[in-house]
Design a protein around this motif. Structure first.
Motif, PDB file in Angstrom:
ATOM      1  N   ALA A 232       0.750  -1.210   0.065  1.00 26.45           N
ATOM      2  CA  ALA A 232       0.030  -0.141   0.029  1.00 26.45           C
ATOM      3  C   ALA A 232       0.650   1.203  -0.110  1.00 26.45           C
ATOM      4  O   ALA A 232       0.469   2.168  -0.617  1.00 26.45           O
ATOM      5  N   LYS A 233       1.946   1.207   0.679  1.00 24.58           N
ATOM      6  CA  LYS A 233       3.086   2.313   0.597  1.00 24.58           C
ATOM      7  C   LYS A 233       3.456   2.663  -0.430  1.00 24.58           C
ATOM      8  O   LYS A 233       3.803   3.532  -1.086  1.00 24.58           O
ATOM      9  N   GLU A 234       3.921   1.496  -1.343  1.00 22.86           N
ATOM     10  CA  GLU A 234       4.584   1.406  -2.436  1.00 22.86           C
ATOM     11  C   GLU A 234       3.491   1.898  -3.637  1.00 22.86           C
ATOM     12  O   GLU A 234       3.840   2.761  -4.476  1.00 22.86           O
ATOM     13  N   ASP A 235       2.251   1.594  -3.425  1.00 18.44           N
ATOM     14  CA  ASP A 235       1.359   2.204  -4.469  1.00 18.44           C
ATOM     15  C   ASP A 235       1.116   3.681  -4.232  1.00 18.44           C
ATOM     16  O   ASP A 235       0.957   4.079  -5.227  1.00 18.44           O
ATOM     17  N   GLN A 236       1.176   3.928  -3.009  1.00 18.77           N
ATOM     18  CA  GLN A 236       0.883   5.320  -2.625  1.00 18.77           C
ATOM     19  C   GLN A 236       2.001   6.038  -3.406  1.00 18.77           C
ATOM     20  O   GLN A 236       1.828   7.368  -3.825  1.00 18.77           O
ATOM     21  N   LEU A 237       3.257   5.638  -2.882  1.00 13.93           N
ATOM     22  CA  LEU A 237       4.467   6.340  -3.534  1.00 13.93           C
ATOM     23  C   LEU A 237       4.394   6.562  -5.175  1.00 13.93           C
ATOM     24  O   LEU A 237       4.775   7.262  -5.730  1.00 13.93           O
ATOM     25  N   ARG A 238       3.954   5.086  -5.677  1.00  8.65           N
ATOM     26  CA  ARG A 238       3.942   4.962  -7.253  1.00  8.65           C
ATOM     27  C   ARG A 238       3.063   6.107  -7.632  1.00  8.65           C
ATOM     28  O   ARG A 238       3.157   6.873  -8.795  1.00  8.65           O
ATOM     29  N   TYR A 239       1.931   6.269  -6.911  1.00  9.30           N
ATOM     30  CA  TYR A 239       0.897   7.230  -7.406  1.00  9.30           C
ATOM     31  C   TYR A 239       1.434   8.665  -7.391  1.00  9.30           C
ATOM     32  O   TYR A 239       1.186   9.276  -8.471  1.00  9.30           O
TER      33      TYR A 239
END
Length: 403
Positions: A232-239
């Protein structure tokens, strides 16, 4: 921000606390007053992010990668060595990794309390259990919160009963037997593996090792990182790395990557260079908040009308690139629908800016034409040129109400 909270968390403690980075030369970002007095470092040195005198220990911690307990002798400028017991753990906060180091004078050190403080600052689930009867000797705050129990509820209980579901004896997947450990070593190598917990069906990345505990006995320590939370953190950073936060369109840097991938795809598609009408005039007349609203409204219309395989990219300012799959006929039909949607919004407005745009449309597929660069800049340039021709042909358009 974690660093902003450090004075509140640690300034009143009697023992030293340092917060450092993970990259060499292991700069100190924060050192509490007790740590400054202990190490003889002035506050000005902290602002300069001096290399800490315990860099060797930091390097060992980086190699081990989990919570650590370590004796340390620091050579001070006074010439008298300082003998410390050091406890450390990594902390993930604000999208960065830090090492929180707790410094205790040997004479005043209470090992279990110090380790508790360090591990309670970690979002990872950390526990220690006996090698003999598997009873829990230590749990951190994050694990207690995950299980909905107090520390007193958990300590002394067999780990397999409280951490897993449906086990009355040691788990068949227990990693202890697989941890490489040689007799006499203070700590083993890290054994890392992925596992789906039987209690909550959540995947975790686990790091297990055998360490010498505060009473001199050998124990098993495990650090569990939630893969779901990490993803979820990685998805947020990717976003945030890929999106233009204002409009929800892809930002320019990410757009270049996506469009270059699309260009390598032989499927039929078109590239549209689109420029919003009178954006500067709207900004100058109504202010930047209204200008932002113009961008947001337009981008939402693009996303609502285009297909899920099409791309909406904010190229810069009031310029957008649309990558539309299919024929030129389909692309022009979608652009007509966008214009109709904007017109319906315009009809309901009074004394406000009107939505509109000029555009240039080109086939977005490499051809076999010799002597012509077939890169992204070539297609963007062609679409941009056609957009300006379209804008010139529309010179008589009236985009802003003045009545």
């Amino acid at each position: 921000m974690f660093l902003d909270l450090c004075p509140t968390l640690f300034d009143s403690l009697e023992h030293g606390v340092a917060v450092c980075g993970l990259e060499h030369p292991f700069h100190i970002f924060y050192l509490n007053p007790a740590g400054q007095a202990m190490l003889g470092m002035r506050e000005g040195c902290i602002a300069m992010q001096q290399t800490p005198p315990f860099a060797d220990f930091e390097r060992q911690l980086q190699e081990r990668g989990s919570a650590a307990v370590h004796p340390l002798t620091v050579p001070l400028s006074s010439g008298k060595p300082l003998h410390l017991q050091v406890f450390a753990n990594r902390v993930e906060a604000d999208g960065q990794s830090y090492t929180v180091i707790y410094l205790c004078n040997h004479a005043a050190c209470k090992s279990d309390e110090a380790l508790q403080l360090v591990c309670d600052n970690s979002q990872d689930l950390i526990y220690v259990n006996s090698l003999e009867d598997y009873s829990l000797l230590f749990v951190n705050r994050a694990l207690c919160q995950e299980l909905g129990k107090t520390r007193e509820d958990l300590l002394g209980q067999p780990c397999y009963k409280v951490l897993q579901e449906g086990y009355d004896e040691p788990c068949p997947f227990c990693p202890i037997a697989r941890i490489p450990h040689h007799e006499g070593e203070a700590r083993s190598e890290i054994y890392s593996w992925e596992f789906v917990n039987t209690r909550n069906q959540e995947p975790y990345w686990l790091k297990d090792n055998i360490v010498k505990w505060v009473d001199g006995s050998y124990v098993h320590m495990e650090t569990a990182t939630s893969i779901t939370r990490q993803r979820a953190k990685e998805d947020q950073l990717r976003y945030y790395a890929s999106m233009d936060v204002l409009t929800g369109a892809f930002n320019r840097n990410w757009s270049v990557r996506l469009l270059e991938e699309k260009l390598d795809d032989p499927a039929q598609k078109c590239l549209c260079f689109l420029d919003l009408d009178d954006f500067k005039l709207v900004n100058d007349s109504y202010g930047h908040k209204v200008g932002d609203r113009y961008l947001i409204e337009a981008a939402k219309i693009f996303r609502d009308i285009l297909g899920e395989n099409d791309l909406v990219c904010r190229w810069g300012g009031d310029e957008f690139l649309l990558c539309i799959h299919g024929s030129e006929e389909r692309a022009r039909e979608l652009l007509a629908r966008i214009q109709q949607s904007m017109q319906r919004i315009n009809e309901g407005r009074q004394n406000e800016y009107l939505l509109g745009f000029s555009f240039g449309l080109v086939s977005f597929c490499r051809s076999e034409q010799e002597g012509v660069a077939q890169d992204l800049d070539h297609f963007v340039g062609m679409a941009d040129k056609l957009m300006y021709e379209n804008k010139s042909a529309r010179k008589g358009y009236r985009r802003r109400r003045t009545d």
